[in-house]
Design an enzyme around this catalytic site. Structure first.
Site, PDB file in Angstrom:
ATOM      1  N   CYS A   2      57.245  -1.535  66.597  1.00  0.00           N
ATOM      2  CA  CYS A   2      55.980  -0.504  66.236  1.00  0.00           C
ATOM      3  C   CYS A   2      55.190  -0.235  67.460  1.00  0.00           C
ATOM      4  O   CYS A   2      55.439  -0.719  68.465  1.00  0.00           O
ATOM      5  CB  CYS A   2      55.475  -1.374  64.979  1.00  0.00           C
ATOM      6  SG  CYS A   2      56.350  -2.052  63.936  1.00  0.00           S
ATOM      7  N   ILE A  53      62.623  -3.049  60.655  1.00  0.00           N
ATOM      8  CA  ILE A  53      63.874  -3.825  60.895  1.00  0.00           C
ATOM      9  C   ILE A  53      63.834  -5.029  60.083  1.00  0.00           C
ATOM     10  O   ILE A  53      64.988  -5.237  59.729  1.00  0.00           O
ATOM     11  CB  ILE A  53      63.550  -4.152  62.421  1.00  0.00           C
ATOM     12  CG1 ILE A  53      63.483  -2.917  63.639  1.00  0.00           C
ATOM     13  CG2 ILE A  53      64.784  -5.212  62.892  1.00  0.00           C
ATOM     14  CD1 ILE A  53      64.611  -2.103  63.583  1.00  0.00           C
ATOM     15  N   SER A 365      70.295  -6.749  74.530  1.00  0.00           N
ATOM     16  CA  SER A 365      70.569  -6.312  75.990  1.00  0.00           C
ATOM     17  C   SER A 365      70.927  -7.500  77.106  1.00  0.00           C
ATOM     18  O   SER A 365      70.592  -8.589  76.699  1.00  0.00           O
ATOM     19  CB  SER A 365      69.441  -5.374  76.657  1.00  0.00           C
ATOM     20  OG  SER A 365      68.393  -6.372  77.022  1.00  0.00           O
TER      21      SER A 365
END
Length: 621
Positions: A2, A53, A365
């Site tokens: 956010c 999410i 990642s």
């Protein structure tokens, strides 16, 4: 993930327009929902933009109040162990209205205060308005994955996920920190806690900030720091198994989501390991994404493709062909709000856009692998200084006079023989040297710069640690949060993409740094511990291939526009304002770093041109 904002005008009252303006400046970070709460009697307001999410229901709306309305939170991030903390709070009698981690943070603060941050596993930046105590409290995660900036001039306190939201306020003093510009030319970014503006600071990782109504300035407290020790595992086999277990645990924790999770796959060991563990834990094929370049030296797409095929991933890739012109520069400066010259921000933004175009909101990642497991080649280069230092001075001079090593690392090391260990390491990572900066920036700027250009490194230099751990500790506290994590957050959140780095899980980090460095690293096998832990999933063809790192061919991109670039700098605002000196900016095209140097000056010039382009609003709330 956010965007958060807040304002406390300690002498004013009014409507919510200022907080709304701040919030709307961060609409790109949260396109799914937005909210504002204000307390005009106190001159306080909180704003929020939401990327949904977890808990996709309206109950996850922010800012969020506590049950008794004495607390209100605006929160950016993900706490992966929130269900465990929730159960603990429920046993203490707390009731919950939603399934979100936001409410857990709020109730945890109610129970444990600022110390609650120590309980969270994840990435976060959030603020709580405590109406009962009349204080604002800010929190930032241990490593600095999520950003948080704040402004304080003695009257107005403001904070936000990005500087642009703070600059939306008319009352904000926008005076540049010209000394920080000198730091920028050294590091390619402005080191924390500085920003490009004198009155805007970065909240450091692992810190809280509180501003009670009766205090004259914010109070900073550190709740976590990396403390390397060798009190843990003492043999290689146990170390491998321990790291492997923590890798699996970290990836599993980072998969908590109510939407599908993909992975950014470069083909290097870090992202390949994350992809492998992720594939092992998911029943459906992983969605992987990568970018490549029309430059064999920089392109790794063939390796990413190999890993994706190995694990049956649904793989998407894109070739980035840079065309460096004003639109790319303007886009970069708008994303980062201050001079930031890591050119890999360009492909990072493009791969993020690629991910979002496929309907994916969250990716894992491999960020942090080099800092945690010791992957940088410069560590070995720095350690090799010992050999140079033991070379007799007469032999060094003979070698230099011969001209045989004038452009080699050996020659460079010999010339640096008189530097102290920190200066020597800084010379491997700095962009412009002190001498080069003295020719580029004006004397007025030089006079406002730090006397020691490496002040930032000295704050984190630990001679008490062994050689490799000392360098890792330095990079972990400087380059990682202020370059790597800054790059990824802005480039990804510009398109509302959440990036989660499981290799920066603090439990994994603490485990790795409790293992003796002799078991973690060697000059002939950098990242050896990670490689051995990953052998369960990855073949030698991936584990043993030469490291490239994620970088862009910026010199190739600038080449066709070189004349334009020099003209853009020579006749720009940075020169007219007196930031750059009156002499011509000349950089030898044979300089191996000429591309990054020109890019850094282009970014600085573009930032200067944008300073008058933002129209602020009245800060009254």
């Amino acid at each position: 993930m956010c965007g958060i904002t807040g304002l406390w005008d300690r002498t004013g009252t009014g409507d919510a327009s200022a907080v709304i303006a701040m919030r709307d400046a961060l609409s790109h970070r949260g396109p799914d929902d937005a909210g504002v709460e204000t307390w005009p009697e106190h001159g306080v307001g909180l704003g929020h933009t939401r990327l949904a999410i977890l808990d996709l229901s309206p109950m996850g709306h922010q800012p969020m109040y506590s049950h008794d309305s004495s607390l209100c939170i605006t929160y950016n991030g993900e706490v992966y162990n929130f269900k465990e903390i929730r159960r603990e709070l429920e046993q203490l009698g707390y009731k919950f209205r939603s399934e979100s981690d936001t409410e857990v943070l709020l109730q945890a603060y109610q129970e444990w205060g600022e110390a609650s941050a120590c309980r969270f596993r994840g990435m976060f930046a959030y603020a709580i308005w405590d109406a009962y105590r009349r204080q604002m409290v800010l929190f930032r995660d241990r490593v600095g994955i999520k950003p948080l900036y704040y402004y304080w001039d003695g009257r107005t306190f403001a904070f936000a996920s990005e500087i642009k939201a703070i600059l939306a306020l008319q009352a904000v003093n926008r005076e540049p920190d010209v000394g920080a510009m000198s730091d920028y030319l050294t590091y390619l970014y402005i080191p924390a806690p500085k920003s490009a503006y004198k009155f805007i600071k970065k909240l450091l990782p692992g810190h809280t900030l509180s501003l009670p109504h009766d205090q004259g300035s914010p109070i900073l407290r550190r709740y976590w720091r990396l403390e390397p020790s060798e009190s843990g595992i003492q043999n290689r086999t146990d170390a491998i198994h321990a790291v492997r277990d923590e890798l699996k645990s970290a990836v599993q924790a980072h998969l908590v989501s109510d939407v599908p999770v993909g992975v950014l796959l470069s083909g290097g060991i870090d992202s390949s390991t994350v992809t492998a563990v992720m594939s092992d834990q998911l029943s459906d094929p992983v969605h992987s994404f990568s970018v490549g370049f029309n430059s064999q030296l920089h392109d790794e797409t063939e390796y990413a493709r190999e890993v994706a095929e190995m694990f049956g991933a649904s793989h998407t890739e894109k070739i980035v062909d840079g065309d460096i012109a004003e639109d790319i520069l303007d886009q970069t400066v708008r994303m980062y709000d201050e001079p930031y010259a890591d050119s890999s921000a360009i492909p990072t933004h493009q791969v993020s856009a690629l991910v979002r175009s496929q309907g994916v909101k969250v990716v894992l990642s491999g960020d942090g692998g080099d800092e945690v497991f010791g992957g940088y080649a410069r560590y070995r280069t720095w350690l090799n200084r010992r050999l140079i230092d033991r070379t007799p001075l007469s032999l060094r001079r003979t070698i230099l006079r011969s001209g045989m090593v004038s452009d080699s690392l050996l020659g460079r090391s010999i010339r640096q023989a008189r530097l102290d260990p920190l200066q020597r390491y800084a010379s491997y990572v700095e962009l412009f040297t002190r001498d080069e900066k003295s020719r580029i920036i004006s004397p007025d700027v030089s006079g406002q710069a730090e006397d020691d250009p490496y002040w930032y490194f000295r704050q984190h230099w630990r001679p008490d640690l062994d050689s490799v751990t000392r360098l890792q500790y330095l990079d972990f506290n400087t380059y990682l949060p202020d370059d790597i994590l800054t790059k990824v957050d802005r480039a990804s959140m510009a398109v509302a993409l959440e990036v989660r780095p499981p290799l920066l899980d603090h439990i994994l980090i603490e485990k790795v740094f409790s293992i003796p460095s002799r078991l973690r690293w060697s000059a002939t096998n950098q990242k050896g511990l990670l490689k051995d832990a990953a052998r369960q999933w990855l073949p030698d063809s991936i584990l043993n291939r030469p490291k490239r790192g994620f970088s862009s061919p910026i010199a190739n991109w600038l080449g066709p526009n070189k004349d334009w670039a020099f003209d853009y700098i020579a006749h720009g605002e940075a020169r007219k304002s007196g930031l750059l000196g009156p002499g011509s900016v000349t950089i030898d095209p044979m300089d191996g770093a000429w591309g990054p140097k020109i890019w850094a000056l282009l970014v600085l010039e573009t930032w200067m041109r944008r300073q008058s382009s933002v129209t602020p609003v009245n800060p009254r709330i």
